[in-house]
Design a protein around this motif. Structure first.
Motif, PDB file in Angstrom:
ATOM      1  N   UNK A  92      -1.207  -3.042 -22.395  1.00  0.00           N
ATOM      2  CA  UNK A  92      -1.591  -4.299 -21.647  1.00  0.00           C
ATOM      3  C   UNK A  92      -2.831  -3.977 -20.949  1.00  0.00           C
ATOM      4  N   UNK A  93      -3.897  -5.032 -21.129  1.00  0.00           N
ATOM      5  CA  UNK A  93      -5.244  -4.856 -20.551  1.00  0.00           C
ATOM      6  C   UNK A  93      -4.960  -4.992 -18.886  1.00  0.00           C
ATOM      7  N   UNK A  94      -4.098  -6.055 -18.618  1.00  0.00           N
ATOM      8  CA  UNK A  94      -3.803  -6.285 -17.011  1.00  0.00           C
ATOM      9  C   UNK A  94      -3.058  -5.100 -16.609  1.00  0.00           C
ATOM     10  N   UNK A  95      -1.998  -4.289 -17.232  1.00  0.00           N
ATOM     11  CA  UNK A  95      -1.273  -3.203 -16.816  1.00  0.00           C
ATOM     12  C   UNK A  95      -2.060  -2.018 -16.474  1.00  0.00           C
ATOM     13  N   UNK A  96      -3.183  -2.075 -17.387  1.00  0.00           N
ATOM     14  CA  UNK A  96      -4.259  -0.849 -17.279  1.00  0.00           C
ATOM     15  C   UNK A  96      -4.818  -0.716 -16.122  1.00  0.00           C
ATOM     16  N   UNK A  97      -4.817  -1.797 -14.940  1.00  0.00           N
ATOM     17  CA  UNK A  97      -5.545  -1.834 -13.782  1.00  0.00           C
ATOM     18  C   UNK A  97      -4.297  -1.101 -12.662  1.00  0.00           C
ATOM     19  N   UNK A  98      -3.444  -1.279 -13.099  1.00  0.00           N
ATOM     20  CA  UNK A  98      -1.954  -0.797 -12.073  1.00  0.00           C
ATOM     21  C   UNK A  98      -1.275   0.371 -12.151  1.00  0.00           C
ATOM     22  N   UNK A  99      -1.953   1.551 -12.700  1.00  0.00           N
ATOM     23  CA  UNK A  99      -1.092   2.862 -12.670  1.00  0.00           C
ATOM     24  C   UNK A  99       0.315   2.742 -13.446  1.00  0.00           C
ATOM     25  N   UNK A 100       0.157   2.067 -14.674  1.00  0.00           N
ATOM     26  CA  UNK A 100       1.033   2.058 -15.575  1.00  0.00           C
ATOM     27  C   UNK A 100       0.950   2.893 -16.842  1.00  0.00           C
ATOM     28  N   UNK A 101      -0.086   3.520 -16.983  1.00  0.00           N
ATOM     29  CA  UNK A 101      -0.089   4.422 -18.096  1.00  0.00           C
ATOM     30  C   UNK A 101      -0.952   5.908 -17.415  1.00  0.00           C
TER      31      UNK A 101
ATOM     32  N   UNK B 218       0.728  -1.304  -0.120  1.00  0.00           N
ATOM     33  CA  UNK B 218       0.076   0.165  -0.019  1.00  0.00           C
ATOM     34  C   UNK B 218       0.697   1.164  -0.030  1.00  0.00           C
ATOM     35  N   UNK B 219       1.990   1.151   0.586  1.00  0.00           N
ATOM     36  CA  UNK B 219       2.839   2.309   0.740  1.00  0.00           C
ATOM     37  C   UNK B 219       3.490   2.697  -0.787  1.00  0.00           C
ATOM     38  N   UNK B 220       3.904   1.380  -1.210  1.00  0.00           N
ATOM     39  CA  UNK B 220       4.597   1.434  -2.449  1.00  0.00           C
ATOM     40  C   UNK B 220       3.454   2.082  -3.660  1.00  0.00           C
ATOM     41  N   UNK B 221       2.211   1.551  -3.626  1.00  0.00           N
ATOM     42  CA  UNK B 221       1.172   2.027  -4.421  1.00  0.00           C
ATOM     43  C   UNK B 221       0.769   3.436  -4.336  1.00  0.00           C
ATOM     44  N   UNK B 222       0.782   3.961  -3.152  1.00  0.00           N
ATOM     45  CA  UNK B 222       0.579   5.355  -2.980  1.00  0.00           C
ATOM     46  C   UNK B 222       1.602   6.295  -3.356  1.00  0.00           C
ATOM     47  N   UNK B 223       2.807   5.630  -3.356  1.00  0.00           N
ATOM     48  CA  UNK B 223       3.707   6.489  -3.837  1.00  0.00           C
ATOM     49  C   UNK B 223       3.833   6.631  -5.437  1.00  0.00           C
ATOM     50  N   UNK B 224       3.091   5.779  -6.131  1.00  0.00           N
ATOM     51  CA  UNK B 224       3.297   5.920  -7.519  1.00  0.00           C
ATOM     52  C   UNK B 224       2.310   7.049  -7.830  1.00  0.00           C
ATOM     53  N   UNK B 225       2.916   7.928  -8.581  1.00  0.00           N
ATOM     54  CA  UNK B 225       2.167   9.358  -8.964  1.00  0.00           C
ATOM     55  C   UNK B 225       2.265   9.509 -10.593  1.00  0.00           C
ATOM     56  N   UNK B 226       1.180  10.135 -11.101  1.00  0.00           N
ATOM     57  CA  UNK B 226       1.052  10.290 -12.474  1.00  0.00           C
ATOM     58  C   UNK B 226       2.168  11.296 -13.099  1.00  0.00           C
TER      59      UNK B 226
END
Length: 294
Positions: free
Chosen positions: A134-143, A28-36
């Motif tokens: 990637x449809x899978x990556x599209x769920x995970x803050x990759x774009x 969760x910490x890693x996820x919240x550190x991802x910023x567009x």
């Protein structure tokens, strides 16, 4: 899988829960550190973000995409500024583009102006160089998220003539007032994206769920949530059942007539591309001013 293994095999149970909880907190910490970001080395077709300003009753769009394509990947980039007279806004159309599964499509909205080319806006992933969708990556803050304002000879012809996708065009049963309200909601989001980037999300912030969100914001009688917002390849059936597109024909006949690939390939570089792909299409706006969602 690691989390499941920890819970099932690590003993005693309190230790398993402690290890699992620690791992969850770290994720969760890693996820919240991802910023567009707006500062990446973007692919050439998504380098510039469109923005808008107003001059009286006129809407001016900056960085409207109008590329000259030779193949899908070989093109001459061209961005333009265009001005649209909002008093001449007549309606709204929707394109549905299929490249594989009949359950999945890409949806593009296009605003119809009298004595002017349409304004097409496509909600897409903003990919950096080297990225593939990637449809899978599209769920995970990759774009990051991008709204591409474009000439239809760009964003539609790219799909029909160069990518080989199957594209359907439907005229929507909306009033000019509803079309304008929806456009203004798009404009507000697009101007905000220039200052504050956002992530694309394949579930809640994609080409179709985002459209539904704009409709809810802009139109009081918006259609209800429907499972076909996710399996959006069946979205035209949903629109037909809700009376948002022409219902004078059986749905299968309407869909057959709405397939525009053959016309698009014939017109190709023709300046009358947008008018030509609409010839012969049933237009409910010529029959009724019944609002969308009723």
């Amino acid at each position: 899988m690691v989390s499941l293994a920890v819970l099932l095999w690590l003993r005693p149970p309190w230790r398993a829960i402690a290890v699992w909880s620690t791992g969850l907190v770290a994720i969760l910490v890693w996820w919240n550190m991802l910023q567009p970001s707006s500062d990446r080395e973007w692919q050439p077709d998504v380098v510039k973000l469109a923005s808008f300003d107003f001059d009286g009753g006129y809407l001016r769009v900056h960085n409207l995409r109008n590329f000259d394509y030779r193949t899908e990947t070989d093109f001459t980039p061209r961005y333009e500024d265009r001005t649209f007279d909002l008093s001449k806004l007549r309606g709204l159309d929707i394109f549905m583009s299929y490249w594989g599964s009949p359950a999945i499509a890409h949806t593009i909205m296009s605003w119809d102006f009298e004595d002017s080319l349409p304004l097409a806006i496509s909600i897409e992933t903003r990919k950096s160089k080297g990225q593939e969708y990637s449809a899978v990556k599209g769920f995970f803050k990759q774009y990051e998220l991008i709204y591409v304002a474009a000439d239809e000879r760009d964003v539609i012809r790219l799909r029909t003539n160069y990518r080989g996708e199957q594209v359907y065009l439907y005229r929507l049963k909306v009033t000019p007032e509803q079309a304008r309200a929806l456009l203004m909601d798009y404009v507000a989001t697009m101007n905000a994206l220039v200052k504050t980037p956002r992530f694309y999300n394949a579930l809640v912030n994609n080409c179709t769920t985002s459209i539904h969100g704009h409709v809810k914001n802009a139109i009081a009688d918006a259609p209800p949530v429907d499972w076909r917002l996710l399996a959006n390849g069946y979205g035209d059936e949903m629109l037909y059942e809700n009376g948002n597109i022409d219902t004078r024909l059986p749905f299968d006949d309407l869909r057959r007539r709405s397939h525009i690939n053959a016309r698009a390939k014939i017109l190709d570089q023709d300046p009358g591309f947008s008018q030509g792909i609409r010839e012969g299409l049933p237009n409910p706006r010529h029959v009724s001013r019944q609002p969308i969602g009723q």
